[in-house]
Design a protein around this motif. Sequence first.
Motif, PDB file in Angstrom:
ATOM      1  N   LEU A   1      -7.601  -2.732   0.886  1.00  0.00           N
ATOM      2  CA  LEU A   1      -7.339  -2.494  -0.533  1.00  0.00           C
ATOM      3  C   LEU A   1      -5.845  -2.607  -0.797  1.00  0.00           C
ATOM      4  CD1 LEU A   1      -9.236   0.851  -0.387  1.00  0.00           C
ATOM      5  CD2 LEU A   1     -10.074  -1.056  -1.753  1.00  0.00           C
ATOM      6  N   PHE A   2      -5.449  -3.503  -1.667  1.00  0.00           N
ATOM      7  CA  PHE A   2      -4.061  -3.535  -2.120  1.00  0.00           C
ATOM      8  C   PHE A   2      -4.011  -2.640  -3.344  1.00  0.00           C
ATOM      9  CE2 PHE A   2      -4.182  -7.129   0.633  1.00  0.00           C
ATOM     10  CZ  PHE A   2      -2.930  -7.144   1.214  1.00  0.00           C
TER      11      PHE A   2
ATOM     12  N   SER B   1       2.286  -3.025  -1.695  1.00  0.00           N
ATOM     13  CA  SER B   1       3.279  -4.089  -1.497  1.00  0.00           C
ATOM     14  C   SER B   1       4.289  -4.163  -2.628  1.00  0.00           C
ATOM     15  CB  SER B   1       2.556  -5.439  -1.377  1.00  0.00           C
ATOM     16  OG  SER B   1       1.664  -5.437  -0.300  1.00  0.00           O
ATOM     17  N   ASN B   2       4.261  -3.219  -3.537  1.00  0.00           N
ATOM     18  CA  ASN B   2       5.151  -3.283  -4.697  1.00  0.00           C
ATOM     19  C   ASN B   2       6.624  -3.154  -4.326  1.00  0.00           C
ATOM     20  OD1 ASN B   2       3.150  -3.712  -6.540  1.00  0.00           O
ATOM     21  ND2 ASN B   2       3.251  -1.694  -7.488  1.00  0.00           N
ATOM     22  N   ASP B   3       7.466  -3.754  -5.157  1.00  0.00           N
ATOM     23  CA  ASP B   3       8.921  -3.670  -5.042  1.00  0.00           C
ATOM     24  C   ASP B   3       9.341  -2.248  -5.409  1.00  0.00           C
ATOM     25  OD1 ASP B   3      11.665  -3.873  -5.221  1.00  0.00           O
ATOM     26  OD2 ASP B   3      11.653  -5.237  -6.933  1.00  0.00           O
TER      27      ASP B   3
ATOM     28  N   THR C   1       8.165  -5.993   3.185  1.00  0.00           N
ATOM     29  CA  THR C   1       8.611  -7.375   2.980  1.00  0.00           C
ATOM     30  C   THR C   1       7.714  -8.148   2.023  1.00  0.00           C
ATOM     31  OG1 THR C   1       7.312  -8.268   4.809  1.00  0.00           O
ATOM     32  CG2 THR C   1       9.552  -7.449   5.324  1.00  0.00           C
ATOM     33  N   GLN C   2       6.575  -7.612   1.703  1.00  0.00           N
ATOM     34  CA  GLN C   2       5.554  -8.245   0.854  1.00  0.00           C
ATOM     35  C   GLN C   2       4.893  -9.442   1.535  1.00  0.00           C
ATOM     36  OE1 GLN C   2       7.759  -8.861  -2.899  1.00  0.00           O
ATOM     37  NE2 GLN C   2       6.804  -6.974  -3.645  1.00  0.00           N
TER      38      GLN C   2
ATOM     39  N   LYS D   1       4.001  -5.994  -8.045  1.00  0.00           N
ATOM     40  CA  LYS D   1       5.403  -6.055  -8.498  1.00  0.00           C
ATOM     41  C   LYS D   1       6.234  -6.735  -7.408  1.00  0.00           C
ATOM     42  CE  LYS D   1       3.938  -3.663 -11.957  1.00  0.00           C
ATOM     43  NZ  LYS D   1       2.802  -4.276 -12.571  1.00  0.00           N
ATOM     44  N   TRP D   2       6.434  -8.035  -7.587  1.00  0.00           N
ATOM     45  CA  TRP D   2       7.130  -8.845  -6.587  1.00  0.00           C
ATOM     46  C   TRP D   2       8.641  -8.662  -6.678  1.00  0.00           C
ATOM     47  CZ3 TRP D   2       3.834 -10.445  -3.147  1.00  0.00           C
ATOM     48  CH2 TRP D   2       2.541 -10.732  -3.524  1.00  0.00           C
ATOM     49  N   LYS D   3       9.294  -8.765  -5.539  1.00  0.00           N
ATOM     50  CA  LYS D   3      10.752  -8.725  -5.496  1.00  0.00           C
ATOM     51  C   LYS D   3      11.305 -10.027  -6.062  1.00  0.00           C
ATOM     52  CE  LYS D   3      10.800  -5.866  -1.371  1.00  0.00           C
ATOM     53  NZ  LYS D   3      11.228  -5.748   0.022  1.00  0.00           N
ATOM     54  N   ASN D   4      12.465  -9.947  -6.658  1.00  0.00           N
ATOM     55  CA  ASN D   4      13.104 -11.158  -7.204  1.00  0.00           C
ATOM     56  C   ASN D   4      13.707 -12.000  -6.108  1.00  0.00           C
ATOM     57  OD1 ASN D   4      12.445 -10.436  -9.806  1.00  0.00           O
ATOM     58  ND2 ASN D   4      14.318  -9.247 -10.056  1.00  0.00           N
TER      59      ASN D   4
END
Length: 185
Positions: free
Chosen positions: A43-44, A78-80, A110-111, A182-185
């Motif tokens: 589950l993410f 995995s969120n930023d 690190t995603q 929420k991905w890192k830039n």
Amino acid sequence: MALTKSNPFKLTQKAPNFNLLDVVLSKEKSLQELKGRNGTLILFICNHCPYVIHINKILVSLANHYQKQGINFIAISSNDVESYAQDSPEKMKELSLEVKYPFPYLYDKTQEVAKAYDAACTPDIFLFDKNLKIYYHGQLDNSRPGSDTPINGKDLSNAMDLLLQRKTYSGPEVPSMGCGIKWKN
């Protein structure tokens, strides 16, 4: 909150391996040591997503039921955390203990694991068989925050029941929906 659907996952695909921090135990855990003897549910999720908050109670209930039958649950965030501090490992640990998750809650700093699974939203639900081959990738059920539809987990429960009966899943796989990762830039 923007509604995001999960991405398709090839039915021949196997679960990508990982080593991630278990925020409660403060040590790394691998997929190989956490997988279940009859199946593995990955589950993410994250702490702040209203779609995850909406299903937390049933996730605990389903895990308590199905883990006894050999389907292990693994939750990954995995969120930023620089932009979303409420999803930090410290806050993940607090939530895990508060909600009483009976499964590990892992931090994907690190995603890379989310990218390997092509995870798109929280919750994003992946059910694998005992050989870590994808069996079901879809929604928990039709309930959403603010809807009058009660949470029952029927879509996921049906898939897990069929997996335990060693039957082929042939039902529809409605994509999971929730907040985008929420991905890192």
